[in-house]
Design an enzyme around this catalytic site. Structure first.
Site, short mmCIF file in Angstrom:
data_model
loop_
_atom_site.label_atom_id
_atom_site.label_comp_id
_atom_site.label_asym_id
_atom_site.label_seq_id
_atom_site.Cartn_x
_atom_site.Cartn_y
_atom_site.Cartn_z
CG HIS A 97 -1.71 -1.23 1.42
ND1 HIS A 97 -2.81 -1.57 0.65
CD2 HIS A 97 -1.57 -2.25 2.32
CE1 HIS A 97 -3.31 -2.72 1.06
NE2 HIS A 97 -2.59 -3.15 2.07
CG ASP A 98 2.25 2.45 3.67
OD1 ASP A 98 1.07 2.80 3.51
OD2 ASP A 98 2.67 1.98 4.74
#
Length: 355
Positions: free
Chosen positions: A247-248
């Site tokens: 995600h990040d």
């Protein structure tokens, strides 16, 4: 003539995907990371700070001198609560044991440091990339409102505008962990890009990529591959797919290559009071509220282009053909999260966010 690197502060809670995001940021010449600020999230604050310091040492070069600062240890208005199911494993890094940090965190509080760093630069010089609960960011905008006009943009990994959540049916972990902070940031009048589960779940990193990084054998690529393998094993058990969302890292990629994603203008806020919808991202893309757009929300992604971008950056910057010999071995615990025998004593990792 090459363009000057864009200055960024990364507010994070490492966490495996935060770790990959930091590796990507420092592997990208388009970015100049001027500070790493930390907040409790995937694991408790002490562990988050320790992980950030270890990761910066692993990266080396400019990262080893980047200020790492302690931020808030819990949400603005709620008790700190971690999910029951551990996701990020031992130490929050999938059982990968990095060498002991060579330095302590920078003195002072992350929020005050961010305010001063933003003020000393030119207007719109700094972009804030937030890959954790938004507690520090909300505190910054509330206690130092003058910085709102000086920030270029805030790129947020969080929320699920048009997709199911990963902590509750409605909410993504970062927004669920501190919904009041997320709402404050959403409505603060600062330019926002929101990279949520709508796109991160479409851009999976397969097991083959993790194995290729491990096989490379250099300290940073090997560590990244082992962390990703931990997440992939979890995805395999939970979702029956041998791949994982990072995600990040996609949020960092969005700050470098926004063209990798499709964006929709929307008025956004975050639900704080709902019995079943705490932390839900509300995105009005059809103008139902009559309120003006306050964010760009990612709604699509070129998954293969992101995969190639991430892998090429990690290999080019950290691969065995470029990396120096490690000062200490990078070891990995079992996927179950058991600690490595003989590893340095570290604070216990609280269970982390759902994937």
């Amino acid at each position: 003539m090459s363009q000057a690197a864009h200055r960024v502060i990364i507010d994070c809670d490492p966490g495996i995907d935060d770790a990959i995001a930091l590796l990507l940021a420092y592997a990208s010449p388009e970015l100049d990371v001027v500070g790493v600020t930390t907040v409790a999230g995937n694991v408790g604050l002490d562990q988050v700070v320790d992980n950030a310091l270890r990761l910066c040492d692993l990266i080396g070069g400019a990262a080893a001198a980047t200020p790492v600062l302690r931020g808030h240890a819990g949400p603005l208005a709620r008790a700190l609560r971690h999910p029951d199911e551990p996701v990020h494993g031992a130490y929050g890094l999938g059982g990968v044991e990095l060498p002991t940090p060579t330095r302590a965190a920078h003195p002072g509080h992350a929020v005050d440091w961010m305010a001063e760093r933003i003020r000393v630069g030119a207007p719109q010089e700094i972009t804030l990339i937030a890959t954790a609960p938004l507690t520090n960011v909300a505190a910054l905008l509330h206690t130092h409102p003058d910085v709102r006009e000086r920030l270029a943009e805030i790129v947020i990994m969080g929320g699920a505008a048009f997709a199911p959540g990963n902590t509750t049916p409605a909410a993504e972990f970062n927004f669920h962990a501190d919904p009041e902070a997320a709402r404050y940031v959403a409505e603060a009048g600062v330019p926002l890009r929101i990279v949520g589960l709508d796109v991160t779940r479409k851009a999976l990193t397969p097991l083959a990529d993790a194995e290729a990084l491990i096989a490379d054998g250099a300290p940073a690529t090997s560590a990244a591959g082992r962390m990703l393998s931990h997440l992939i094993e979890r995805y395999a058990r939970r979702h029956a797919v041998r791949a994982c969302a990072v995600h990040d890292a996609l949020a960092v990629a969005a700050a470098i290559r926004p063209d990798l994603l499709q964006w929709t203008e929307a008025w956004v806020t975050v639900e704080c009071a709902g019995e079943f919808t705490r932390g839900a991202l509300v995105a009005d893309v059809h103008g139902r509220t009559g309120l003006p757009s306050n964010a760009k929300v990612a709604t699509g992604v070129d998954a293969e282009a992101f995969r190639a971008f991430l892998m090429s950056r990690l290999r080019d910057r950290y691969g065995a053909h470029t990396a120096p010999a490690p000062s200490a071995p990078v070891r990995s615990a079992a996927v179950s999260g058991a600690a490595v025998s003989g590893a340095a004593v570290r604070s216990a990792a609280a269970p982390g966010a759902s994937a």
